[in-house]
Design an enzyme around this catalytic site. Structure first.
Site, PDB file in Angstrom:
ATOM      1  N   TYR A   1       0.823  -1.205   0.000  1.00 16.17           N
ATOM      2  CA  TYR A   1       0.000   0.000   0.000  1.00 16.17           C
ATOM      3  C   TYR A   1       0.863   1.263   0.000  1.00 16.17           C
ATOM      4  CZ  TYR A   1      -4.069  -2.916   1.268  1.00 16.17           C
ATOM      5  OH  TYR A   1      -5.073  -3.849   1.281  1.00 16.17           O
TER       6      TYR A   1
ATOM      7  N   ARG B   1       7.072  -4.961  -6.678  1.00 17.05           N
ATOM      8  CA  ARG B   1       6.743  -3.530  -6.755  1.00 17.05           C
ATOM      9  C   ARG B   1       7.854  -2.718  -6.093  1.00 17.05           C
ATOM     10  NH1 ARG B   1       0.754  -2.616  -6.688  1.00 17.05           N
ATOM     11  NH2 ARG B   1       1.254  -3.419  -8.763  1.00 17.05           N
TER      12      ARG B   1
ATOM     13  N   ASP C   1     -12.385  12.892  13.369  1.00 21.78           N
ATOM     14  CA  ASP C   1     -11.920  13.063  14.747  1.00 21.78           C
ATOM     15  C   ASP C   1     -12.513  14.315  15.382  1.00 21.78           C
ATOM     16  OD1 ASP C   1     -10.246  11.214  16.206  1.00 21.78           O
ATOM     17  OD2 ASP C   1      -8.835  11.346  14.551  1.00 21.78           O
TER      18      ASP C   1
ATOM     19  N   ASP D   1     -11.427   3.801  10.288  1.00 26.96           N
ATOM     20  CA  ASP D   1     -10.194   3.801  11.054  1.00 26.96           C
ATOM     21  C   ASP D   1     -10.543   4.224  12.474  1.00 26.96           C
ATOM     22  OD1 ASP D   1     -10.547   6.541  10.955  1.00 26.96           O
ATOM     23  OD2 ASP D   1      -8.718   6.956   9.819  1.00 26.96           O
TER      24      ASP D   1
END
Length: 713
Positions: A126, A305, A450, A622
């Site tokens: 990622y 990668r 948040d 998240d």
């Protein structure tokens, strides 16, 4: 208990010590003795200051809770509330006007508006994808999502869909790179003559947008153009399946997409011990040295990668033009709250993780500063610091990095600071927060997620909050978003630093993103968060439509458009006329998000997950989204909107739904029917004990429960 070694009075996990001494330090021009001595001083001199700041957070929160309890069931007296916040030091006086003095910021920070990716640093694949998302295929983004016609592709390649993609890309080219008397849709030949781009013998309406080409000028294999600071590459190949059917041989349009990327050590990862931290630091080291690779299987093939190289073209004058091939990488450290067992201080206590991150991520970034063609071309290191509450905590971060720079032999203000405006005490004191680090600020942004979680916790005792979708419609959120831009411009960030906006959290709904996220550059933000490379290339279209610096200039001339009083407007439910079904539905949706996220966090150590909501819309979850959902249920529990027994029944029922959604995952551990697993217990603890969690954060529960699971394995 992991094995430890003594380093300058610190009991360091052997695994972390070996990484630092055998991987991170070599080539940095910092000796092991100097590094450990610098970290030990940081821990033992700055640790008590860190702890005092956290104690002040709790003391202020207690005073706010008491104020709301004393005034419960009374009409809200906003003037008295604001006066009270000033008296307790929550609101600080605003000083004289000033502008930041930050220097040596890279073009991606100062002069090139564009999308910003956020990616977990613990996943090498990622991380590489994010860095390489500087350039992405517009054709692929259109074809593979609902952005072309509202539908997603299925089955084999569809020529009709492909034709619609090509037509849509040509519309973009006409808008961003108009031709004199011709449409790109009708173009048959692109070539370069006397340093100018001609298309069927017609020039660009603005010839200065031509940057360069590859191949022969009479039949280029690539042409690069630039609009609003962002590049676009036209790729020509008549042997390509797409190019062979195109009258001009145009095989792809590749856009400069993720101009910058935040490699995240915080909300999107699950790092609870030395093993996890070393994984994060090792990937950051590979990125900073330029040698990170990841090998994986895809379609029956083994793929390696690595970081993409820069792109080189022949410019209009015949000389070489180099365009950067990777996103500018920032690293997000953790906030001031958490400790980590990877290192213990002289008293045997876990050290603050933020201090460890500051020292080690900056050390690692020295490898980039020592090489040509790396991440920063101006000799800067970019650290995003989240979850800071007010100017004192920003000043503490500034002092921390001053110490780090001295310990590592870096010039003052090499480390540039990103201030995340995601806690209310920062929002209402933003100008003073920026002043506290005015020589190193390179980034501010808003984050609804948040910021809403903090709003819920800060005003927990004020009363029941509106449903989540309605919270976003209240006056405070627009005032918060506007104020962030206004203050950033007033403090001179334009042309020196990023003013950012938050995440698009629905990665499968790209048509909706194309429709709505243009609001971010239109609001004066020169970067905004996206969840994927595909989202980055589509969001880049917005920056071609909007000249952000022109918007910023107009906004700065207007002056302040929002006031602190508006930001302090608490989004309580004015009319609590919900029926039983509405209440249940709201809690079910919150519970499903919490459980779907927490079960993977605890059981698999996955810090960021795509979790379907109650309407089966996949959302990026998240710790920030988990914080909102947990605090929202905690608020409704506290004010008797719903009972504890009802919430428990919903949690169990939604656990069964989440189990079903994850049935195809061989690593998944079902929560039902026993509901006795650590993950389910953690999710319930976040809800039922949410009111007492520090600032409503999820980290203490998640870390403790994840460590419990790891110890049991």
């Amino acid at each position: 208990m992991s094995e430890r070694v003594d380093r300058a009075g610190l009991a360091v996990s052997t695994q972390l010590a070996e990484f630092v001494e055998t991987e991170a330090l070599p080539g940095s021009d910092v000796t092991a003795d100097a590094f450990w001595a610098g970290l030990s001083t940081l821990v033992h001199e700055f640790g008590p200051r860190n702890r005092a700041l956290l104690e002040k957070r709790e003391a202020i929160q207690t005073q706010i809770d008491d104020w709301h309890i004393r005034h419960r069931n009374q009409p809200h007296d906003h003037a008295a509330y604001t006066t009270f916040l000033s008296e307790i030091g929550y609101l600080v006086p605003v000083g004289e006007a000033f502008e930041i003095t930050t220097t040596n910021t890279d073009p991606e920070i100062a002069r090139v508006p564009g999308p910003q990716l956020v990616v977990p640093i613990t996943n090498a694949r990622y991380a590489l994808n994010a860095a390489n998302a500087r350039w992405c295929s517009l054709y692929d983004a259109f074809y593979g999502t609902d952005a072309t016609d509202g539908t997603r592709p299925s089955g084999a390649y569809n020529k009709g869909r492909g034709a619609r993609v090509v037509a849509k890309a040509r519309v973009f080219l006409d808008e961003a790179f108009a031709l004199e008397g011709l449409s790109h849709a009708d173009a048959r030949r692109y070539y370069v003559h006397d340093g100018a781009l001609l298309v069927d013998d017609q020039p660009l309406a603005d010839p200065s947008k031509f940057v360069g080409f590859q191949g022969h000028p009479k039949a280029p294999t690539a042409i690069v153009l630039c609009n609003n600071g962002l590049h676009a590459e036209l790729v020509f190949d008549r042997t390509h399946p797409i190019g062979s059917r195109d009258q001009a041989g145009l095989a792809d349009v590749r856009l400069e997409a993720a101009v910058s990327a935040i490699l995240d050590c915080e909300d999107s990862v699950a790092c609870v011990d030395a093993e996890d931290k070393v994984q994060a630091y090792r990937n950051w080291l590979g990125l900073m040295k330029g040698d990170l690779t990841d090998v994986f299987e895809k379609g029956g093939k083994t793929i390696t990668r690595a970081l993409n190289p820069d792109k080189t073209f022949t410019g209009p004058d015949g000389g070489d033009v180099t365009v950067k091939g990777r996103a500018l990488m920032l690293v997000r450290n953790v906030g001031h709250l958490m400790t980590n067992p990877a290192i213990l201080d002289r008293g045997g206590h876990e050290i603050f993780e933020g201090l460890m991150d500051a020292m080690i991520t900056a050390l690692i970034a020295k490898h980039d500063l020592a090489r040509d063609g790396g991440n920063s071309v101006t000799g800067s290191v970019y650290v995003v610091k989240p979850k800071m509450h007010g100017p004192e905590e920003v000043a503490f971060a500034d002092d921390t990095f001053t110490h780090v720079e001295k310990a590592l032999g870096l010039p003052q203000d090499t480390v540039k600071l990103g201030i995340m405006d995601e806690e209310r005490r920062t929002s209402v004191n933003l100008m003073e927060c920026i002043r506290a680090a005015k020589s190193r600020v390179a980034f501010i942004n808003t984050g609804f997620l948040d910021r809403t979680g903090d709003e819920l916790h800060t005003s927990m005792e004020a009363g029941p909050f509106s449903r989540k979708d309605w919270i976003k419609r209240k006056a405070w959120i627009s005032a918060y978003e506007i104020s962030n831009v206004d203050i950033g411009l007033a403090c001179g960030l334009s042309g020196k630093a990023q003013i950012g906006k938050g995440m698009w959290a629905m990665p499968d709904l790209m048509a909706a993103m194309l429709q709505s996220k243009i609001e971010h550059p239109q609001a004066g933000a020169n970067c905004a968060w996206v969840p994927s490379p595909t989202a980055a290339v589509l969001h880049a279209l917005h920056y071609h439509k909007v000249d952000v610096f022109a918007v910023q200039a107009k906004l700065k001339a207007v002056g302040a458009r929002a006031h602190v009083d508006q930001i302090l407007d608490i989004p309580l439910a004015s009319f609590q006329m919900w029926n039983k079904r509405q209440i249940t539905r709201e809690v079910e949706n919150n519970a499903q998000g919490i459980l779907g996220y927490v079960v993977r966090w605890i059981d698999q150590g996955v810090g960021c997950s795509k979790v379907p909501d109650i309407n089966n819309v996949s959302l990026m979850e998240d710790r920030a989204t988990c914080r909102i959902s947990a605090q929202h249920i905690a608020n409704w529990l506290h004010h008797d909107v719903i009972s504890r027994d009802e919430v428990r029944e919903i949690m169990e029922r939604m656990a069964e739904v989440v189990d079903g959604q994850n049935a195809s995952d061989p690593l998944y551990r079902p929560m039902a029917p026993g509901f006795g697993g650590i993950a389910f217990k953690a999710a319930c603890e976040l809800v039922f004990e949410g009111r007492t969690q520090p600032s409503g954060y999820t980290e203490p529960v998640l870390h403790r429960r994840r460590l419990e699971l790891k110890a049991s394995q």
